[in-house]
Design a protein around this motif. Structure first.
Motif, PDB file in Angstrom:
ATOM      1  N   VAL A 105       0.997  -1.463  -0.349  1.00  6.33           N
ATOM      2  CA  VAL A 105       0.498  -0.009   0.003  1.00  6.33           C
ATOM      3  C   VAL A 105       0.571   1.032  -0.075  1.00  6.33           C
ATOM      4  N   ARG A 106       1.794   1.007   0.989  1.00  5.62           N
ATOM      5  CA  ARG A 106       2.740   2.619   0.942  1.00  5.62           C
ATOM      6  C   ARG A 106       3.550   2.561  -0.255  1.00  5.62           C
ATOM      7  N   GLU A 107       3.816   1.575  -1.127  1.00  2.77           N
ATOM      8  CA  GLU A 107       4.257   2.405  -2.634  1.00  2.77           C
ATOM      9  C   GLU A 107       3.381   2.356  -3.736  1.00  2.77           C
ATOM     10  N   ARG A 108       2.016   2.366  -3.240  1.00  4.91           N
ATOM     11  CA  ARG A 108       1.784   2.943  -4.644  1.00  4.91           C
ATOM     12  C   ARG A 108       0.611   4.628  -4.155  1.00  4.91           C
ATOM     13  N   ALA A 109       0.697   4.562  -2.499  1.00 10.33           N
ATOM     14  CA  ALA A 109       0.346   5.499  -2.282  1.00 10.33           C
ATOM     15  C   ALA A 109      -0.908   6.221  -3.146  1.00 10.33           C
ATOM     16  N   ASP A 110       0.953   6.884  -3.327  1.00 13.57           N
ATOM     17  CA  ASP A 110       0.318   8.029  -4.656  1.00 13.57           C
ATOM     18  C   ASP A 110      -0.668   7.783  -5.676  1.00 13.57           C
ATOM     19  N   GLU A 111      -0.392   6.789  -6.136  1.00 14.45           N
ATOM     20  CA  GLU A 111      -2.397   6.674  -7.423  1.00 14.45           C
ATOM     21  C   GLU A 111      -3.367   6.603  -6.778  1.00 14.45           C
ATOM     22  N   PHE A 112      -3.807   7.104  -5.003  1.00 13.35           N
ATOM     23  CA  PHE A 112      -4.923   7.292  -4.827  1.00 13.35           C
ATOM     24  C   PHE A 112      -5.407   8.245  -3.929  1.00 13.35           C
ATOM     25  N   ASP A 113      -6.840   8.847  -4.257  1.00 15.76           N
ATOM     26  CA  ASP A 113      -7.082  10.172  -3.626  1.00 15.76           C
ATOM     27  C   ASP A 113      -7.132   9.204  -2.706  1.00 15.76           C
ATOM     28  N   ILE A 114      -7.944   8.097  -2.183  1.00 15.34           N
ATOM     29  CA  ILE A 114      -8.553   7.242  -0.085  1.00 15.34           C
ATOM     30  C   ILE A 114      -7.841   6.541  -0.190  1.00 15.34           C
ATOM     31  N   LEU A 115      -7.105   6.004   0.865  1.00 12.91           N
ATOM     32  CA  LEU A 115      -6.871   4.646   1.325  1.00 12.91           C
ATOM     33  C   LEU A 115      -7.721   4.378   2.530  1.00 12.91           C
ATOM     34  N   HIS A 116      -8.698   3.632   2.235  1.00  9.17           N
ATOM     35  CA  HIS A 116      -9.800   3.567   3.137  1.00  9.17           C
ATOM     36  C   HIS A 116      -9.432   1.979   4.170  1.00  9.17           C
ATOM     37  N   PHE A 117      -9.062   1.653   5.055  1.00 10.19           N
ATOM     38  CA  PHE A 117      -7.971   0.652   5.453  1.00 10.19           C
ATOM     39  C   PHE A 117      -9.182  -0.343   6.964  1.00 10.19           C
ATOM     40  N   HIS A 118      -9.254  -0.911   6.437  1.00  8.52           N
ATOM     41  CA  HIS A 118     -10.514  -2.168   7.307  1.00  8.52           C
ATOM     42  C   HIS A 118      -9.425  -3.138   7.902  1.00  8.52           C
ATOM     43  N   THR A 119      -8.539  -3.340   8.912  1.00  3.81           N
ATOM     44  CA  THR A 119      -7.743  -3.446   9.126  1.00  3.81           C
ATOM     45  C   THR A 119      -7.235  -3.398  10.577  1.00  3.81           C
ATOM     46  N   ASP A 120      -8.061  -2.891  11.419  1.00  5.51           N
ATOM     47  CA  ASP A 120      -8.043  -1.851  12.582  1.00  5.51           C
ATOM     48  C   ASP A 120      -7.090  -0.942  12.466  1.00  5.51           C
ATOM     49  N   TYR A 121      -5.819  -1.605  13.220  1.00  8.70           N
ATOM     50  CA  TYR A 121      -4.715   0.075  13.428  1.00  8.70           C
ATOM     51  C   TYR A 121      -3.469  -0.251  13.222  1.00  8.70           C
ATOM     52  N   LEU A 122      -3.522  -0.835  12.715  1.00  6.03           N
ATOM     53  CA  LEU A 122      -1.992  -2.209  12.635  1.00  6.03           C
ATOM     54  C   LEU A 122      -1.274  -1.180  11.336  1.00  6.03           C
ATOM     55  N   HIS A 123      -1.780  -0.459  10.934  1.00  3.71           N
ATOM     56  CA  HIS A 123      -1.444   0.685   9.706  1.00  3.71           C
ATOM     57  C   HIS A 123      -0.960   2.045   9.963  1.00  3.71           C
ATOM     58  N   VAL A 124      -1.757   2.410  11.172  1.00  4.67           N
ATOM     59  CA  VAL A 124      -1.818   4.050  11.764  1.00  4.67           C
ATOM     60  C   VAL A 124      -0.734   4.314  11.919  1.00  4.67           C
ATOM     61  N   PRO A 125       1.000   3.972  12.652  1.00  2.00           N
ATOM     62  CA  PRO A 125       2.163   4.645  12.778  1.00  2.00           C
ATOM     63  C   PRO A 125       2.953   4.652  10.756  1.00  2.00           C
ATOM     64  N   LEU A 126       2.997   3.440  10.768  1.00  5.13           N
ATOM     65  CA  LEU A 126       3.372   3.716   8.986  1.00  5.13           C
ATOM     66  C   LEU A 126       2.926   4.559   8.060  1.00  5.13           C
ATOM     67  N   PHE A 127       1.075   5.407   8.633  1.00  2.00           N
ATOM     68  CA  PHE A 127       1.015   6.583   7.268  1.00  2.00           C
ATOM     69  C   PHE A 127       0.496   7.771   8.230  1.00  2.00           C
ATOM     70  N   PRO A 128       1.352   8.287   8.260  1.00  3.39           N
ATOM     71  CA  PRO A 128       1.346   9.997   9.532  1.00  3.39           C
ATOM     72  C   PRO A 128       0.813  10.777   8.398  1.00  3.39           C
ATOM     73  N   SER A 129       2.042  11.113   7.004  1.00  6.17           N
ATOM     74  CA  SER A 129       1.740  12.263   5.993  1.00  6.17           C
ATOM     75  C   SER A 129       0.651  12.376   4.935  1.00  6.17           C
ATOM     76  N   GLU A 130       0.148  10.724   5.765  1.00  3.91           N
ATOM     77  CA  GLU A 130      -0.713  10.246   4.068  1.00  3.91           C
ATOM     78  C   GLU A 130      -2.532  10.353   4.979  1.00  3.91           C
ATOM     79  N   ARG A 131      -2.323  10.947   6.861  1.00  4.81           N
ATOM     80  CA  ARG A 131      -3.435  10.876   7.742  1.00  4.81           C
ATOM     81  C   ARG A 131      -4.920  11.364   7.258  1.00  4.81           C
ATOM     82  N   VAL A 132      -4.868  13.118   5.791  1.00  2.00           N
ATOM     83  CA  VAL A 132      -5.472  13.235   5.410  1.00  2.00           C
ATOM     84  C   VAL A 132      -6.127  12.196   4.175  1.00  2.00           C
TER      85      VAL A 132
END
Length: 372
Positions: A81-108
């Motif tokens: 997901v991180r590798e391709r994050a710039d391709e998307f307008d929205i990143l919608h996670f359904h994985t509880d909170y495991l991803h949260v510390p890894l995407f601080p710059s994308e939180r908006v």
């Protein structure tokens, strides 16, 4: 919009057998595509979808005998997901909170739908630490233990209305229990209710390893009682007959249920629901219209005759009005649009840092009052 849907890897999307979160992700993904969005799904490689599929494990982790530790597979998915994050307008996670510390710059532009219970003390320091994380609750009851978390909305699950053909004249004559054998789901209550009401009970449920002792010591001895049939875990096609031919669904839970997908699946067939007053139940079941809400086994037994007289066409109609995947996807679409409007412009991103907003009061509407 270009949307990434990030699913858990424990089940395929949709699941082959039991699985709630992955089933909802599938319905949401397909409906977003139908509504004109470009969707990429990060999920297990055996998933079936109209979206672009990014396989993050060869197959569903629960059904892979070679998997001993799920965490490495989940981290691989997050890195994809991180590798391709710039391709998307929205990143919608359904994985509880495991991803949260890894995407601080994308939180908006990162949205997280919480699918599990949120009343455990271990959760509290996490949500205080990451108070700017935009969250969606799947019921108002689910969010109540976290008054300081950044919930931007409550969105009830929805299913495709053409998925199940309603059954208005069921011939099964039995009560149904569908889900998971566990202490909080209380299959023992379902057995007690059916026995006291003098009706057969069919149990279609999986047994996780964590619940094997409970099944063997508590539930298995009760399966020898007259009128009780244990079917085991069933797939989607078997579910159609199982729920459609049932006189009613028993949902005798004893925990703060975040949503309870099986309740709306039953309603889609026109099958009324008898549920215990826990968690989301009063938001999903309309007492006296789509089912009955009770507080104990004795009250449940007394409610059975009235439950079986409910209008199955009315049950199905309320499901169509309140719990369609089209409604669910449209609500998420509006959330995505609000998030995009808050994104800083390219010229201002480097000059302004994200400010933490107050938690939203955008809760799902309560079910309208009905006669009891």
């Amino acid at each position: 919009m270009r949307i990434a849907q990030i699913a858990p890897l424990f089940e395929s999307v949709p699941p082959r057998l039991y699985g709630g979160t992955e089933r909802v992700v599938s319905w949401l993904t397909e409906e977003l595509i139908r509504q004109g969005h470009q969707v990429t799904l990060f999920a297990s490689g055996d998933s079936i979808t109209s979206a672009e599929l990014v396989p993050c494990a060869p197959r569903a982790l629960r059904l892979d005998p070679n998997v001993r530790d799920a965490l490495p597979h989940q981290m691989i998915m997050l890195d994809k997901v991180r590798e391709r994050a710039d391709e998307f307008d929205i990143l919608h996670f359904h994985t509880d909170y495991l991803h949260v510390p890894l995407f601080p710059s994308e939180r908006v532009r990162t949205l997280t739908t919480l699918h599990g219970r949120q009343d455990l003390p271990d959760h509290m320091p996490f949500y205080r630490r990451f108070a700017d994380m935009p969250l969606v609750s799947i019921s108002n009851a689910q969010r109540s233990p976290l008054p300081g978390a950044n919930f931007v909305a409550t969105v009830y699950h929805g299913l495709p209305l053409d998925l199940h053909i309603p059954s208005y004249n069921p011939k099964g004559g039995y009560l149904a229990f569908l889900g998971r054998i566990s202490p909080e789901k209380r299959p023992d209550r379902a057995i007690a209710i059916a026995r006291a009401a003098g009706l057969p009970l069919k149990i279609a449920a999986k047994v996780d390893k964590a619940d094997d002792a409970y099944f063997r010591c508590v539930i298995a001895p009760m399966l020898n009682e007259p009128g009780i049939e244990f079917i085991g875990e069933i797939n989607e096609s078997a579910k159609s007959e199982f729920l459609g031919e049932a006189a009613a669904l028993l949902f005798p839970i004893d925990w703060p249920e975040p949503f309870g997908l099986v309740m709306i699946e039953a309603m889609a067939f026109g099958t009324p629901v008898l549920a215990f007053r826990c968690g989301s139940v009063p938001e999903i079941v309309e007492d006296g219209l789509t089912g009955r809400i009770v507080s104990d086994v004795d009250e449940a037994v007394r409610a059975i005759p009235g439950l079986l007289k409910l209008d199955r066409k009315g049950v199905r109609a309320r499901c169509e009005e309140r719990f369609s995947s089209a409604r669910m996807a449209a609500e998420y679409g509006r959330i995505y649009q609000r998030m995009l409007r808050r994104l800083p412009t390219p010229s201002s991103r480097d000059r302004h840092s994200l400010r933490v907003r107050a938690p939203s009061t955008d809760r799902a509407p309560e079910a309208p009052p009905t006669a009891t």
